[in-house]
Motif scaffolding. Structure first.
Motif, mmCIF file in Angstrom:
data_model
loop_
_atom_site.group_PDB
_atom_site.id
_atom_site.type_symbol
_atom_site.label_atom_id
_atom_site.label_comp_id
_atom_site.label_asym_id
_atom_site.label_seq_id
_atom_site.Cartn_x
_atom_site.Cartn_y
_atom_site.Cartn_z
ATOM 1 N N TYR A 168 -4.888 5.397 3.742
ATOM 2 C CA TYR A 168 -5.214 4.384 2.744
ATOM 3 C C TYR A 168 -5.688 3.095 3.412
ATOM 4 N N GLY A 169 -5.237 2.859 4.614
ATOM 5 C CA GLY A 169 -5.652 1.661 5.334
ATOM 6 C C GLY A 169 -7.123 1.660 5.686
ATOM 7 N N ASN A 170 -7.769 2.838 5.616
ATOM 8 C CA ASN A 170 -9.194 2.930 5.947
ATOM 9 C C ASN A 170 -10.094 2.605 4.757
ATOM 10 N N VAL A 171 -9.493 2.474 3.562
ATOM 11 C CA VAL A 171 -10.266 2.126 2.359
ATOM 12 C C VAL A 171 -9.954 0.675 1.999
ATOM 13 N N PRO A 172 -10.932 -0.209 2.001
ATOM 14 C CA PRO A 172 -10.666 -1.634 1.752
ATOM 15 C C PRO A 172 -9.888 -1.872 0.451
ATOM 16 N N GLY A 173 -8.746 -2.523 0.581
ATOM 17 C CA GLY A 173 -7.955 -2.910 -0.581
ATOM 18 C C GLY A 173 -7.026 -1.841 -1.126
ATOM 19 N N LYS A 174 -7.188 -0.578 -0.701
ATOM 20 C CA LYS A 174 -6.394 0.502 -1.305
ATOM 21 C C LYS A 174 -4.928 0.420 -0.895
ATOM 22 N N LEU A 175 -4.646 0.187 0.389
ATOM 23 C CA LEU A 175 -3.261 0.100 0.846
ATOM 24 C C LEU A 175 -2.576 -1.118 0.230
ATOM 25 N N GLU A 176 -3.283 -2.245 0.192
ATOM 26 C CA GLU A 176 -2.705 -3.468 -0.383
ATOM 27 C C GLU A 176 -2.372 -3.279 -1.864
ATOM 28 N N LEU A 177 -3.263 -2.612 -2.587
ATOM 29 C CA LEU A 177 -3.005 -2.348 -4.008
ATOM 30 C C LEU A 177 -1.801 -1.423 -4.173
ATOM 31 N N ALA A 178 -1.721 -0.390 -3.338
ATOM 32 C CA ALA A 178 -0.593 0.546 -3.424
ATOM 33 C C ALA A 178 0.731 -0.167 -3.144
ATOM 34 N N VAL A 179 0.744 -1.090 -2.173
ATOM 35 C CA VAL A 179 1.961 -1.853 -1.865
ATOM 36 C C VAL A 179 2.363 -2.711 -3.068
#
Length: 521
Positions: free
Chosen positions: A117-128
């Motif tokens: 998810y860290g490789n997709v901009p904003g995806k990891l932050e949204l999941a957190v």
């Protein structure tokens, strides 16, 4: 206890929740599609549910219900209430601690589970962000599990079975009132998860008080009752932990398969879980107190009879569901989810996943039927060892198969693992003499299978004749699904009734009792 009536109560109200869940998913699929925002929400919804099943519904209930039932039989409501308060006093702070720790370290947790998810901009932050909203749901829904254990032990199944419907109602409202933006929509949904958990807790708390059990949050003490429960549930927690670790690997592997993979897997699994929840979970909840009480009285033959009747009833309902979902997976997924942002290709892949997953459905249900036999005898180590072995083999199998099978590897390994789990549990119970399939059960299972095959043939004919309806307008989809369900149900139950695939005497007795209870006093 009338097993048919208990399953009818639990299963019927569970069905209400599941129908609302499908309404939620039908709206969500069209609004969100197989997008990174939908993936992020499905992950945020998955994590608290993993720990809910780890701390609450599986391990906790399997230990709490037999001990509560024993105290209820020996010392009455007062003794059972004191026991519940002692457990609640320790359970609550432990859940608070877990919740706080995960809220603090959530970015690291998700980076470990879904590093891609860290490789997709904003995806990891949204999941957190979403998971920090949803994770406190664990606190409330775990308390609901304790309250449900009390209600189920008192054979008051209705409220506990209906409570999950409140979560789905909250999510549907969130989808309907959220702004037309996928990221804002999943934020609304994450908050709705927390509010739904609070609503379920309040409903069950009031129901327990009305049942005459008055609970309170006291000072935590390591009493003998608490120690007994901890010793009993630790192995069961490990068993549940094995399964939940497999779910984390499910998320881990899906994250490697590209955008939308977790969403497709989740939608397929929702349909797979429908009969499991209505039949398997309901049976497990209903028979655990009955088997526990029979064993406590030394009535092993009664315990075996309850197990055999549960086996019979589970397959009567599960075999048609299995073959129906296998034959009609594509049309069902198309009718429910395809449209809006959810493309034809996404629906096709989801349908293929479902067709593979449901091949393990009878095994999933039968595991739920067999494990209460171990738990009632306070043997939770055996299911743990089996679950650990199955998990290890499944993880290795996915690493090997994913390069060749892609997303379908996860469904294939999940189904195969369920059959291995069931087979080992059955062999052990049989070798110990704790469960032997009587001749009447073997004969009836064969007849149920014949009825299910007849039903599958009729469904295939409907699928060919009404193929265009499943992907048409709303009314056409309703007609198509109605034809599938109606024809399948009529053919299966008619054939099963004629060839003796169901217990006619039990059903007739149930109908007579229902009519008697409807008469005015």
């Amino acid at each position: 206890m009338n097993l048919y009536r208990a399953i009818g109560s639990i299963g019927g109200l569970t069905m209400v929740s599941r129908v609302l869940g499908f309404a939620r998913d039908m709206i969500g699929s069209r609004v969100l599609g197989a997008s990174h925002a939908n993936d992020a929400f499905n992950l945020a919804f998955l994590l608290p549910n993993i720990f809910r099943r780890l701390f609450a519904e599986g391990a906790f209930s399997s230990g709490f219900v037999p001990l509560f039932s024993r105290r209820l039989a020996a010392g009455g409501h007062e003794d059972a209430q004191a026991f519940s308060n002692e457990i609640l006093a320790v359970f609550m702070p432990a859940l608070l601690l877990v919740t706080v720790v995960f809220e603090i370290f959530m970015p690291g947790v998700l980076l470990l589970v879904v590093p891609e998810y860290g490789n997709v901009p904003g995806k990891l932050e949204l999941a957190v962000e979403l998971t920090r909203w949803t994770f406190p749901y664990l606190l409330f829904i775990s308390l609901v599990a304790l309250l449900s254990g009390v209600l189920n032990s008192l054979t008051r199944f209705a409220v506990a079975a209906f409570a999950p419907a409140l979560l789905n109602l909250a999510l549907i409202i969130a989808l309907l009132v959220s702004p037309p933006d996928t990221v804002e929509t999943v934020r609304f949904m994450a908050i709705a998860v927390l509010l739904g958990g609070i609503a379920q807790f309040l409903l069950c708390w009031v129901a327990v008080r009305k049942a005459g059990v008055h609970l309170h949050f006291g000072r935590p003490r390591l009493t003998p009752a608490v120690r007994e429960l901890v010793v009993l549930i630790l192995p069961a927690t490990a068993a549940a932990g094995v399964y939940q670790i497999s779910q984390l690997f499910y998320a881990y592997f899906s994250a490697r398969l590209g955008e939308g993979a977790l969403t497709k897997l989740s939608y397929a699994d929702r349909l797979n879980q429908l009969p499991l929840s209505i039949i398997g979970t309901a049976l497990g909840v209903a028979i655990l107190p009955a088997i526990s009480q029979a064993i406590a009285k030394g009535e092993d033959s009664e315990a075996a009879d309850v197990q055999a009747r549960a086996f019979d009833l589970s397959m009567l309902l599960t075999l048609p569901a299995t073959l129906a979902l296998m034959v009609a997976a594509g049309p069902i997924i198309g009718a429910l989810y395809q449209g809006g942002q959810y493309t034809v290709e996404a629906a096709r892949v989801t349908g293929n996943i479902l067709a593979i997953l449901v091949t393990g459905l009878p095994a999933y249900v039968l595991v739920k039927v067999l494990t209460p036999n171990f738990y009632a005898r306070k043997d939770v180590k055996t299911p743990v060892r089996i679950a650990m072995g199955v998990l290890g083999a499944g993880i290795v199998a996915n690493f090997i198969l994913i390069p060749y099978m892609g997303i379908y590897s996860l469904a294939t390994v999940t189904s195969a693992s369920a059959w291995v789990n069931f087979g080992l549990l059955f062999i052990i119970l049989h070798s110990r003499g704790q469960f032997r399939m009587p001749a009447w059960l073997v004969a009836r299972l064969g007849k149920q299978l014949l009825a299910a095959v007849a039903m599958a043939a009729s469904l295939y004919a409907v699928k060919i004749a009404a193929g265009g309806l499943f992907f048409g307008g709303v009314l056409e989809r309703i007609i198509g699904l109605g034809a599938l369900v109606g024809v399948g149900a009529v053919v299966y139950f008619a054939v099963a009734w004629m060839i003796g695939g169901m217990d006619r005497q039990a059903i007739a007795a149930l109908r007579r009792r229902a009519k008697t209870e409807e008469l005015p006093e």
